[in-house]
Design a protein around this motif. Structure first.
Motif, PDB file in Angstrom:
ATOM      1  N   TYR A  86       0.860  -1.175   0.000  1.00  0.00           N
ATOM      2  CA  TYR A  86       0.000   0.000   0.000  1.00  0.00           C
ATOM      3  C   TYR A  86       0.892   1.219   0.000  1.00  0.00           C
ATOM      4  O   TYR A  86       1.919   1.249   0.692  1.00  0.00           O
ATOM      5  N   GLU A  87       0.495   2.213  -0.798  1.00  0.00           N
ATOM      6  CA  GLU A  87       1.328   3.405  -0.957  1.00  0.00           C
ATOM      7  C   GLU A  87       0.419   4.611  -1.178  1.00  0.00           C
ATOM      8  O   GLU A  87      -0.655   4.494  -1.776  1.00  0.00           O
ATOM      9  N   LEU A  88       0.864   5.772  -0.697  1.00  0.00           N
ATOM     10  CA  LEU A  88       0.107   6.992  -0.941  1.00  0.00           C
ATOM     11  C   LEU A  88       0.188   7.363  -2.420  1.00  0.00           C
ATOM     12  O   LEU A  88       1.236   7.230  -3.040  1.00  0.00           O
ATOM     13  N   THR A  89      -0.920   7.821  -2.962  1.00  0.00           N
ATOM     14  CA  THR A  89      -0.940   8.382  -4.314  1.00  0.00           C
ATOM     15  C   THR A  89      -0.429   9.827  -4.219  1.00  0.00           C
ATOM     16  O   THR A  89      -0.140  10.327  -3.126  1.00  0.00           O
ATOM     17  N   ASP A  90      -0.355  10.511  -5.348  1.00  0.00           N
ATOM     18  CA  ASP A  90       0.008  11.938  -5.308  1.00  0.00           C
ATOM     19  C   ASP A  90      -0.990  12.713  -4.451  1.00  0.00           C
ATOM     20  O   ASP A  90      -0.604  13.581  -3.663  1.00  0.00           O
ATOM     21  N   LEU A  91      -2.266  12.380  -4.589  1.00  0.00           N
ATOM     22  CA  LEU A  91      -3.288  13.031  -3.781  1.00  0.00           C
ATOM     23  C   LEU A  91      -3.079  12.721  -2.298  1.00  0.00           C
ATOM     24  O   LEU A  91      -3.172  13.613  -1.441  1.00  0.00           O
ATOM     25  N   GLY A  92      -2.763  11.477  -1.993  1.00  0.00           N
ATOM     26  CA  GLY A  92      -2.488  11.077  -0.611  1.00  0.00           C
ATOM     27  C   GLY A  92      -1.271  11.779  -0.049  1.00  0.00           C
ATOM     28  O   GLY A  92      -1.252  12.186   1.116  1.00  0.00           O
ATOM     29  N   ARG A  93      -0.238  11.942  -0.883  1.00  0.00           N
ATOM     30  CA  ARG A  93       0.967  12.657  -0.421  1.00  0.00           C
ATOM     31  C   ARG A  93       0.666  14.124  -0.142  1.00  0.00           C
ATOM     32  O   ARG A  93       1.243  14.727   0.748  1.00  0.00           O
ATOM     33  N   SER A  94      -0.276  14.696  -0.903  1.00  0.00           N
ATOM     34  CA  SER A  94      -0.639  16.094  -0.643  1.00  0.00           C
ATOM     35  C   SER A  94      -1.382  16.213   0.689  1.00  0.00           C
ATOM     36  O   SER A  94      -1.370  17.272   1.312  1.00  0.00           O
ATOM     37  N   LEU A  95      -2.015  15.135   1.137  1.00  0.00           N
ATOM     38  CA  LEU A  95      -2.690  15.113   2.439  1.00  0.00           C
ATOM     39  C   LEU A  95      -1.710  14.831   3.570  1.00  0.00           C
ATOM     40  O   LEU A  95      -1.925  15.250   4.700  1.00  0.00           O
ATOM     41  N   TRP A  96      -0.638  14.117   3.282  1.00  0.00           N
ATOM     42  CA  TRP A  96       0.293  13.686   4.314  1.00  0.00           C
ATOM     43  C   TRP A  96       0.845  14.853   5.122  1.00  0.00           C
ATOM     44  O   TRP A  96       0.917  14.774   6.354  1.00  0.00           O
ATOM     45  N   GLN A  97       1.221  15.929   4.475  1.00  0.00           N
ATOM     46  CA  GLN A  97       1.836  17.048   5.193  1.00  0.00           C
ATOM     47  C   GLN A  97       0.902  17.649   6.250  1.00  0.00           C
ATOM     48  O   GLN A  97       1.302  17.788   7.404  1.00  0.00           O
ATOM     49  N   PRO A  98      -0.356  17.995   5.923  1.00  0.00           N
ATOM     50  CA  PRO A  98      -1.225  18.511   6.985  1.00  0.00           C
ATOM     51  C   PRO A  98      -1.545  17.472   8.062  1.00  0.00           C
ATOM     52  O   PRO A  98      -1.661  17.814   9.237  1.00  0.00           O
ATOM     53  N   VAL A  99      -1.660  16.203   7.689  1.00  0.00           N
ATOM     54  CA  VAL A  99      -1.909  15.154   8.681  1.00  0.00           C
ATOM     55  C   VAL A  99      -0.711  15.022   9.607  1.00  0.00           C
ATOM     56  O   VAL A  99      -0.857  14.909  10.827  1.00  0.00           O
ATOM     57  N   GLU A 100       0.482  15.052   9.041  1.00  0.00           N
ATOM     58  CA  GLU A 100       1.711  14.975   9.842  1.00  0.00           C
ATOM     59  C   GLU A 100       1.803  16.174  10.786  1.00  0.00           C
ATOM     60  O   GLU A 100       2.154  16.030  11.959  1.00  0.00           O
ATOM     61  N   ALA A 101       1.467  17.356  10.285  1.00  0.00           N
ATOM     62  CA  ALA A 101       1.490  18.557  11.128  1.00  0.00           C
ATOM     63  C   ALA A 101       0.496  18.425  12.279  1.00  0.00           C
ATOM     64  O   ALA A 101       0.807  18.780  13.424  1.00  0.00           O
ATOM     65  N   LEU A 102      -0.685  17.907  12.004  1.00  0.00           N
ATOM     66  CA  LEU A 102      -1.685  17.726  13.050  1.00  0.00           C
ATOM     67  C   LEU A 102      -1.208  16.690  14.071  1.00  0.00           C
ATOM     68  O   LEU A 102      -1.370  16.880  15.284  1.00  0.00           O
ATOM     69  N   GLY A 103      -0.617  15.602  13.601  1.00  0.00           N
ATOM     70  CA  GLY A 103      -0.066  14.586  14.506  1.00  0.00           C
ATOM     71  C   GLY A 103       1.037  15.157  15.374  1.00  0.00           C
ATOM     72  O   GLY A 103       1.089  14.901  16.585  1.00  0.00           O
ATOM     73  N   ASN A 104       1.922  15.949  14.782  1.00  0.00           N
ATOM     74  CA  ASN A 104       2.995  16.575  15.560  1.00  0.00           C
ATOM     75  C   ASN A 104       2.435  17.543  16.599  1.00  0.00           C
ATOM     76  O   ASN A 104       2.926  17.619  17.720  1.00  0.00           O
TER      77      ASN A 104
END
Length: 124
Positions: A86-104
């Protein structure tokens, strides 16, 4: 639809559409999976081990939902036993940054939140 209009100027149908997306990415399992896949592709059991506490069925449903929404791709390799990544798509990667920021943010403020909860729960 006027995409330049701010969120306050959008109709109820737009809000309903956005709410389904926020429900997907806002659930705890989806957020954790997106955070984990930010480092690259992972196998099902690897994700299950890393998330901890998630049942096989819930992980399957979470990954299917993320795949349906175009955030994750599933690749089956013809090996014995079959290997599935399983891997993030380009769309998923664009979501990763805000999700990572929220997790941090959550990790950074965990002590404050726990203290506030303890204080609140002590009020009766």
């Amino acid at each position: 639809m006027d995409v330049t209009a701010g969120p306050r100027h959008r109709g109820p149908e737009d809000c309903r559409g956005v709410s389904t997306i926020l429900a997907r990415i806002g659930d705890k399992w989806s957020m954790l999976v997106v955070m984990l896949l930010g480092d690259g592709p992972r196998r099902f059991n690897e994700i299950k081990r890393m998330v901890g506490g998630i049942s096989q069925r819930m992980l399957t449903l979470t990954l299917r939902g993320l795949e349906r929404d175009g955030l994750v791709t599933r690749t089956v390799f013809p090996t014995i036993p079959p290997r599935v990544d399983y891997e993030l798509t380009d769309l998923g990667r664009s979501l990763w940054q805000p999700v990572e920021a929220l997790g941090n943010w959550a990790f950074a403020h965990l002590p404050e939140i726990e203290a506030a909860r303890t204080k609140f729960d002590g009020k009766d």
